[in-house]
Write an enzyme that holds these catalytic residues in place. Structure first.
Site, PDB file in Angstrom:
ATOM      1  N   GLU A 285       1.013  -0.901  -0.096  1.00 20.95           N
ATOM      2  CA  GLU A 285      -0.554  -0.426  -0.203  1.00 20.95           C
ATOM      3  C   GLU A 285       1.010   1.638  -0.151  1.00 20.95           C
ATOM      4  O   GLU A 285       0.240   2.101  -0.773  1.00 20.95           O
ATOM      5  CB  GLU A 285      -0.552   0.150   1.258  1.00 20.95           C
ATOM      6  CG  GLU A 285      -2.525   0.380   1.211  1.00 20.95           C
ATOM      7  CD  GLU A 285      -3.187   0.192   2.030  1.00 20.95           C
ATOM      8  OE1 GLU A 285      -4.345  -0.285   1.432  1.00 20.95           O
ATOM      9  OE2 GLU A 285      -3.071   0.036   3.230  1.00 20.95           O
ATOM     10  N   HIS A 306       7.674 -26.781  -0.813  1.00 16.93           N
ATOM     11  CA  HIS A 306       7.106 -27.964  -2.094  1.00 16.93           C
ATOM     12  C   HIS A 306       6.197 -27.480  -2.677  1.00 16.93           C
ATOM     13  O   HIS A 306       5.287 -28.262  -2.847  1.00 16.93           O
ATOM     14  CB  HIS A 306       6.498 -28.915  -0.633  1.00 16.93           C
ATOM     15  CG  HIS A 306       7.315 -29.647  -0.572  1.00 16.93           C
ATOM     16  ND1 HIS A 306       8.163 -30.838  -0.771  1.00 16.93           N
ATOM     17  CD2 HIS A 306       8.389 -29.271   0.842  1.00 16.93           C
ATOM     18  CE1 HIS A 306       8.864 -30.825   0.728  1.00 16.93           C
ATOM     19  NE2 HIS A 306       9.480 -29.639   1.557  1.00 16.93           N
ATOM     20  N   LYS A 420     -14.679   0.723  -3.817  1.00 21.78           N
ATOM     21  CA  LYS A 420     -15.287   0.922  -3.425  1.00 21.78           C
ATOM     22  C   LYS A 420     -16.582   1.411  -4.030  1.00 21.78           C
ATOM     23  O   LYS A 420     -17.261   0.782  -3.763  1.00 21.78           O
ATOM     24  CB  LYS A 420     -14.873   1.674  -2.394  1.00 21.78           C
ATOM     25  CG  LYS A 420     -13.946   1.340  -1.434  1.00 21.78           C
ATOM     26  CD  LYS A 420     -13.214   2.082   0.015  1.00 21.78           C
ATOM     27  CE  LYS A 420     -12.252   1.560   0.580  1.00 21.78           C
ATOM     28  NZ  LYS A 420     -12.619   2.774   2.282  1.00 21.78           N
TER      29      LYS A 420
HETATM   30  O1  PA5 Z   1      -4.146   1.187   5.526  1.00 23.80           O
HETATM   31  C1  PA5 Z   1      -4.658   1.865   5.664  1.00 23.80           C
HETATM   32  O2  PA5 Z   1      -5.087   2.792   5.773  1.00 23.80           O
HETATM   33  C2  PA5 Z   1      -5.467   1.342   5.248  1.00 23.80           C
HETATM   34  O3  PA5 Z   1      -5.626  -0.510   5.319  1.00 23.80           O
HETATM   35  C3  PA5 Z   1      -6.826   0.928   6.914  1.00 23.80           C
HETATM   36  O4  PA5 Z   1      -6.324   0.620   7.799  1.00 23.80           O
HETATM   37  C4  PA5 Z   1      -8.077   0.161   5.534  1.00 23.80           C
HETATM   38  O5  PA5 Z   1      -8.835   0.645   5.026  1.00 23.80           O
HETATM   39  C5  PA5 Z   1      -9.264   0.250   7.274  1.00 23.80           C
HETATM   40  O6  PA5 Z   1      -9.067   1.617   7.498  1.00 23.80           O
HETATM   41  P1  PA5 Z   1     -10.354   2.186   8.606  1.00 23.80           P
HETATM   42  O7  PA5 Z   1      -9.204   1.910   9.793  1.00 23.80           O
HETATM   43  O8  PA5 Z   1     -10.476   3.394   8.179  1.00 23.80           O
HETATM   44  O9  PA5 Z   1     -11.658   0.793   8.704  1.00 23.80           O
END
Ligand code: PA5
Length: 443
Positions: A285, A306, A420
């Site tokens: 990310e 394996h 989303k």
């Molecule tokens: O790293 C990030 O920002 C995302 O992975 C969020 O943690 C994830 O989308 C969950 O978001 P939230 O804590 O707002 O529900």
């Protein structure tokens, strides 16, 4: 003491002075908060900012949940899930669910998927146990955990009533914004705050990770102490060669420039499998944007030798490997001699399993290097809270430096919005009418 030993001797990389300088500058930029994404650098000095009172407040709340519930459902996704899951798996007995006498409440996870079967099976499993929940969402609006929470909240209220539900549900969310914050205020849930300047994937050392871990009986003070020591070991001004995060960041970027587009995080301890999942989110990310970034993958060895072993040894040569190596196991099992020796294993008699595992690790390392897969080794002394805390901060700091070396903002994630929008349009969420028509026409 530095809990992390980084060995790059088998990476084939010698980091030139220019790259060393760049890595030091990137580290300085994280500390001066003058680089990209500087609104989200609260994690840099987070460990040293955690004081005994904060730990105590988390432990006190965790103790209340532990008293009330045999099973605590921890609801969250992405950065609000993977850190706690990774540390909990690492610190847990691999077969704890088979132990007849449970000494700790079981912490389970929900809201990290939208699987109906998972949800139904979870509700079934909870039937026999007293339950509580920790709901975690920074934005407070994420669909997956919101759905799971609606269901678990209803279950808790049905069993214990609304008033008692407020004793059994704890929220971890934004200080002021979001649906979860509003709901928690209205329902009177105890609430812990996720700092504004700490993004989800860097949040394991906030109550996001610390509360569920304390609820599961993990020593969070030791976890934080490990991270604090690593914060010091990678501080601004630490020379490149002494800063393992800077060295790791520099080497992986140089390998990337040489065409090594995929990094495999490997470990020989199955308990660390979810550290791999957490690490994939952290790096994927943070760096996968603007059509660039190393693709983070993970394997658990020797099991995956394996399966994925063939590809790693002889497939397309765009891989490098980073091994989390554990110096000493916590337990001892020795291979015994067998009179008949029908399996031919008497040459291993008297050896500990960990010695065999270590030889597998060394043998694989050389085989992979011979096969054109550069190897980095991150060694921790043991799988304990201190070392895992250090490992977390080591990777976080390296990720920030690495993202800056790559030339991206490592602290945003614009790409995660695309799915989303489509999902909401397909589900006819109010406000998505036009998008809904358009997307349905494409199906
Ligand atoms: O790293 C990030 O920002 C995302 O992975 C969020 O943690 C994830 O989308 C969950 O978001 P939230 O804590 O707002 O529900």
């Amino acid at each position: 003491m530095n809990a992390i030993k980084l060995d790059i001797s088998k990476s084939g990389i010698a980091v030139p002075a220019e790259m060393q300088r760049k890595a030091e500058e990137a580290n300085a930029l994280l500390h001066s908060k003058k680089g990209a994404g500087n609104d989200f650098l609260g994690w840099v000095n987070l460990p040293s900012s955690i004081d005994a009172a904060q730990i105590e407040a988390i432990r006190t709340q965790a103790a209340k949940l532990r008293e009330k519930a045999e099973v605590i459902v921890c609801i969250g996704i992405g950065g609000s899930y993977l850190g706690a899951k990774a540390v909990l798996e690492a610190m847990s007995d691999s077969f704890k669910l088979l132990h007849k006498k449970q000494t700790e409440p079981v912490v389970l996870f929900a809201g990290q998927n939208i699987s109906e079967d998972y949800t139904a099976e979870l509700l079934d499993a909870l039937k026999e146990y007293s339950i509580a929940a920790i709901v975690i969402s920074k934005s407070g609006t994420t669909t997956e955990p919101a759905i799971a929470f609606r269901i678990i909240k209803a279950e808790i209220e049905k069993r214990y009533g609304k008033q008692e539900a407020a004793e059994r549900i704890v929220a971890v969310t934004d200080q002021a914004r979001g649906a979860l914050k509003t709901l928690s205020t209205n329902e009177g849930y105890p609430t812990f705050v996720i700092p504004d300047d700490v993004g989800g994937r860097f949040s394991v050392l906030t109550p996001v990770g610390l509360l569920p871990l304390a609820a599961a009986g993990v020593d969070i003070a030791e976890l934080v102490r490990g991270a604090q020591d690593m914060e010091r070991a990678t501080a601004d001004g630490v020379p490149f060669a002494e800063n393992p995060s800077a060295v790791y960041a520099a080497v992986r970027n140089m390998l990337y420039e040489q065409g090594k587009k995929i990094e495999i995080l490997a470990s020989y301890e199955p308990k660390l499998q979810y550290v791999g999942e957490w690490w994939k989110q952290l790096y994927g990310e943070s760096e996968g944007k603007q059509s660039k970034g190393i693709f983070p993958a993970s394997v658990t060895l020797t099991a995956d030798l394996h399966s994925m072993g063939q590809y790693i040894q002889e497939g397309e040569r765009q891989l490098f490997e980073t091994v989390i190596s554990v110096a000493a196991p916590a337990r001892k099992v020795v291979v015994e001699a067998d009179k008949e020796n029908l399996d031919g294993l008497n040459f291993l008699a008297g050896k500990r399993i960990s010695q065999i595992n270590r030889m597998a690790e060394l043998g694989v390392q050389l085989a992979h290097v011979d096969g054109g897969v550069p190897n980095l080794r991150v060694e921790i002394p043991a799988i304990d809270e201190y070392a895992i805390g250090a490992l977390i901060y080591f990777f976080e700091k390296a990720c920030g430096i690495s993202g800056y070396l790559l030339g991206v903002n490592p602290f945003d994630q614009p790409g995660v919005e695309a799915y989303k929008k489509n999902m909401f349009a397909l589900l006819d969420k109010p406000g998505y009418e036009e998008a809904s028509k358009a997307i349905k026409a494409r199906l």
